[in-house]
Design an enzyme around this catalytic site. Structure first.
Site, short mmCIF file in Angstrom:
data_model
loop_
_atom_site.label_atom_id
_atom_site.label_comp_id
_atom_site.label_asym_id
_atom_site.label_seq_id
_atom_site.Cartn_x
_atom_site.Cartn_y
_atom_site.Cartn_z
N CYS A 132 11.89 10.49 6.08
CA CYS A 132 11.93 9.24 5.28
C CYS A 132 12.25 9.50 3.81
O CYS A 132 12.45 8.57 3.04
CB CYS A 132 10.60 8.52 5.37
SG CYS A 132 10.14 8.13 7.04
N GLU A 157 17.55 9.48 9.38
CA GLU A 157 17.01 10.46 10.33
C GLU A 157 17.23 9.95 11.75
O GLU A 157 16.67 10.49 12.69
CB GLU A 157 15.54 10.76 10.06
CG GLU A 157 14.63 9.56 10.09
CD GLU A 157 13.18 9.95 9.92
OE1 GLU A 157 12.70 10.73 10.76
OE2 GLU A 157 12.54 9.47 8.98
N HIS A 172 6.12 4.48 0.13
CA HIS A 172 6.75 4.54 1.45
C HIS A 172 5.79 3.89 2.42
O HIS A 172 4.58 4.16 2.39
CB HIS A 172 7.03 6.00 1.83
CG HIS A 172 7.34 6.16 3.29
ND1 HIS A 172 8.38 5.49 3.88
CD2 HIS A 172 6.73 6.87 4.28
CE1 HIS A 172 8.40 5.78 5.18
NE2 HIS A 172 7.41 6.62 5.44
P1 HMG Z 1 -4.14 5.22 16.20
O1 HMG Z 1 -4.81 6.42 16.70
O2 HMG Z 1 -3.63 4.29 17.22
O3 HMG Z 1 -5.02 4.31 15.31
O4 HMG Z 1 -2.95 5.72 15.28
P2 HMG Z 1 -6.47 4.53 14.68
O5 HMG Z 1 -7.47 4.59 15.76
O6 HMG Z 1 -6.45 5.62 13.66
O7 HMG Z 1 -6.61 3.11 13.97
C1 HMG Z 1 -5.78 2.75 12.94
C2 HMG Z 1 -6.57 1.87 12.00
O8 HMG Z 1 -6.92 0.66 12.68
C3 HMG Z 1 -7.91 2.48 11.55
O9 HMG Z 1 -8.10 2.08 10.23
C4 HMG Z 1 -8.92 1.80 12.46
O10 HMG Z 1 -10.23 1.75 11.91
C5 HMG Z 1 -8.32 0.42 12.56
P3 HMG Z 1 -8.34 3.19 9.06
O11 HMG Z 1 -9.53 3.97 9.48
O12 HMG Z 1 -7.10 4.03 9.07
O13 HMG Z 1 -8.51 2.38 7.83
N1 HMG Z 1 -8.74 -0.33 13.72
C6 HMG Z 1 -9.06 -1.63 13.69
N2 HMG Z 1 -9.07 -2.52 12.67
C7 HMG Z 1 -9.43 -3.82 12.97
N3 HMG Z 1 -9.78 -4.21 14.22
C8 HMG Z 1 -9.77 -3.35 15.25
C9 HMG Z 1 -9.41 -2.00 15.00
N4 HMG Z 1 -9.29 -0.90 15.79
C10 HMG Z 1 -8.88 0.11 14.99
N5 HMG Z 1 -10.12 -3.78 16.47
C11 HMG Z 1 -1.40 6.18 13.57
C12 HMG Z 1 -2.61 5.35 13.98
C13 HMG Z 1 -0.96 5.78 12.18
C14 HMG Z 1 -1.77 7.66 13.55
C15 HMG Z 1 -0.27 5.94 14.60
O14 HMG Z 1 0.17 4.61 14.51
C16 HMG Z 1 0.94 6.85 14.41
O15 HMG Z 1 0.96 7.96 14.91
N6 HMG Z 1 1.97 6.38 13.68
C17 HMG Z 1 3.17 7.16 13.43
C18 HMG Z 1 2.96 8.18 12.31
C19 HMG Z 1 2.78 7.54 10.95
O16 HMG Z 1 3.18 6.43 10.69
N7 HMG Z 1 2.15 8.31 10.02
C20 HMG Z 1 1.99 7.83 8.66
C21 HMG Z 1 2.13 8.91 7.58
S1 HMG Z 1 3.57 9.96 7.86
C22 HMG Z 1 4.92 9.03 7.25
O17 HMG Z 1 4.75 8.05 6.60
C23 HMG Z 1 6.28 9.52 7.61
C24 HMG Z 1 7.01 8.70 8.68
O18 HMG Z 1 7.46 7.48 8.12
C25 HMG Z 1 8.18 9.52 9.25
C26 HMG Z 1 9.18 10.14 8.30
O19 HMG Z 1 8.90 10.62 7.21
O20 HMG Z 1 10.33 10.23 8.74
C27 HMG Z 1 6.12 8.37 9.86
#
Ligand code: HMG
Length: 397
Positions: free
Chosen positions: A120, A88, A242
């Site tokens: 992906c 992609e 994944h």
């Molecule tokens: P965010 O808003 O920065 O993070 O985005 P958050 O606030 O949701 O925190 C993430 C986790 O860290 C949470 O844990 C927090 O509690 C924890 P969870 O509740 O999820 O268990 N946290 C902490 N832990 C320890 N100490 C701390 C602390 N602070 C917070 N101090 C997000 C997270 C994944 C949304 C962002 O990184 C993102 O947008 N990523 C890109 C999209 C993505 O990877 N999505 C995954 C599913 S889609 C997919 O897999 C397809 C993809 O590969 C693309 C394709 O198919 O081509 C992406």
């Protein structure tokens, strides 16, 4: 009966596979320090330690060619009729990335080459297409390359989930590594969780929706697999996911545990997560990098044994999900303990955060069609050397 045939039909699957990654690596502890973020958010919250980052003369073509070159040095090219390049991170709207790989590797002219895309999920789409081709003509082999550079905007939530990597797989009859089960579970639902419109270098993402869509995919594709008579979880020695980031695989395993009503904690692939936590998201390659990690490091302390059945969940935003299962073949034990992937990750050159940000910005500001000569940066054997009139010229050493 043709080679690879049995009463169950033709046995088809992954005969061999190889992983490659980029020249640079960025430490997420350093990124956290720069961003003023608690490093535990990246290390524990996301489960990521590092991210691979491409040099200016690297892209999905050069990383994919590296993985394929290493694979073909073992397997040879005899019988390969098709190269399917899943990505992609496309660098051309028309020409398949695999064509440059075909030239760089000196592959035979009597082949077909095409590109496959569905976020992906593309690597699995290419694997399934390859399996179909081999089932029709068991004497033929198909080279599948899944290769991607995961890129998000600086200072966006996705930034620490960037990465770069490729997995090349040789698909054949009577495969030595993993024989695919004929049945798989599928689930498709159009959703705007992650997308990259034409002309944009960076993906746009609705993070929360993407996590929910991924977990829906886990549940629905598993239920489809079960409805089609797939194996029960009890029969799976390991389950891979994944991995956009390590914690997502754990969330996937938890969702599956609740669907099947059984704690699956021991079935998670910690080796795959350890590799992913250093390489970052490699999109189409990600779940197959986890598979490579499982084959190399086994599950926990135990190497896999011939005949073990494994399952893997493939997800591509947008969205398509598939749950596949297969049986580990005799070659799996020979890969065990080789330490090959860790050595490749160790070999990357460390890039400080200011330098990483400068390269990220420069890449974003250079239109794809700008004429340019690229000085050698990567230590890899393939590199993008020049763009002239919008055409790309790669070179190998
Ligand atoms: P965010 O808003 O920065 O993070 O985005 P958050 O606030 O949701 O925190 C993430 C986790 O860290 C949470 O844990 C927090 O509690 C924890 P969870 O509740 O999820 O268990 N946290 C902490 N832990 C320890 N100490 C701390 C602390 N602070 C917070 N101090 C997000 C997270 C994944 C949304 C962002 O990184 C993102 O947008 N990523 C890109 C999209 C993505 O990877 N999505 C995954 C599913 S889609 C997919 O897999 C397809 C993809 O590969 C693309 C394709 O198919 O081509 C992406």
């Amino acid at each position: 009966m043709p080679r690879g045939a049995s009463e169950r039909g033709i046995s088809v699957g992954i005969h061999d596979l190889e992983v490659a990654t980029s020249h640079f690596v960025v430490s997420l502890s350093e990124l956290a320090e720069h961003n003023g973020t608690d490093p535990a958010k990246y290390l524990i919250g996301l489960g990521q330690r590092e991210m691979s980052f491409p040099a200016p003369d690297e892209d999905a073509v050069t990383i994919g060619a590296e993985a394929a070159a290493e694979l073909l040095a073992r397997t040879g090219v005899e019988g390969i009729t098709t190269l399917l390049f899943a990505t992609e991170s496309g660098i051309d709207q028309s020409k398949a990335a695999g064509l440059w790989v075909h030239r760089l590797l000196g592959l035979p002219a009597s082949m077909r080459v095409a590109e496959v895309k569905q976020a992906c999920y593309g690597g699995t789409a290419a694997l399934q297409a390859a399996a179909g081709m081999v089932a029709r003509a068991p004497q033929e082999r198909v080279l599948v390359i899944a290769s991607d550079v995961a890129r998000y905007a600086l200072d966006s939530p996705g930034e620490p989930t960037q990465g770069a990597g490729a997995v090349a797989m040789l698909v054949s009859a009577a495969p030595a590594l993993v024989e695919l089960d004929p049945v798989s579970g599928r689930f498709t639902a159009e959703v705007d969780d992650f997308w990259r419109p034409n002309g944009m270098l960076e993906a746009l993402v609705d993070g929360e929706l993407s996590v929910a869509a991924y977990l829906d995919g886990v549940e629905s594709s598993w239920l489809d697999l079960a409805a089609r008579g797939g194996p029960s979880v009890e029969r799976l020695a390991a389950i891979l996911f994944h991995q956009p980031f390590g914690k997502m695989a754990q969330k996937g395993l938890r969702r599956l545990s609740s669907v099947v009503g059984r704690d699956l904690d021991g079935a998670g692939n910690t080796a795959g997560e350890a590799i992913n936590s250093r390489m970052g998201n490699s999109y189409a390659a990600s779940v197959y990098a986890a598979l490579a990690g499982l084959l190399e490091y086994g599950l926990g302390e135990e190497p896999l044994s011939t005949g073990d059945r494994i399952g893997w969940f493939s997800y591509g935003s947008g969205s398509v999900s598939e749950f596949l299962t297969g049986t580990v073949g005799p070659a799996a034990t020979t890969r065990s303990g080789s330490g090959g992937i860790a050595a490749k990750l160790d070999a990357r050159a460390a890039l400080g955060v200011p330098e990483y940000r400068a390269l990220h910005t420069a890449r974003g500001e250079t239109p794809e069609v700008t004429d340019r000569l690229l000085p050698r940066t990567t230590r890899g054997r393939f590199r993008l050397a020049e763009v002239r009139g919008g055409a790309r010229r790669y070179e190998g050493v």
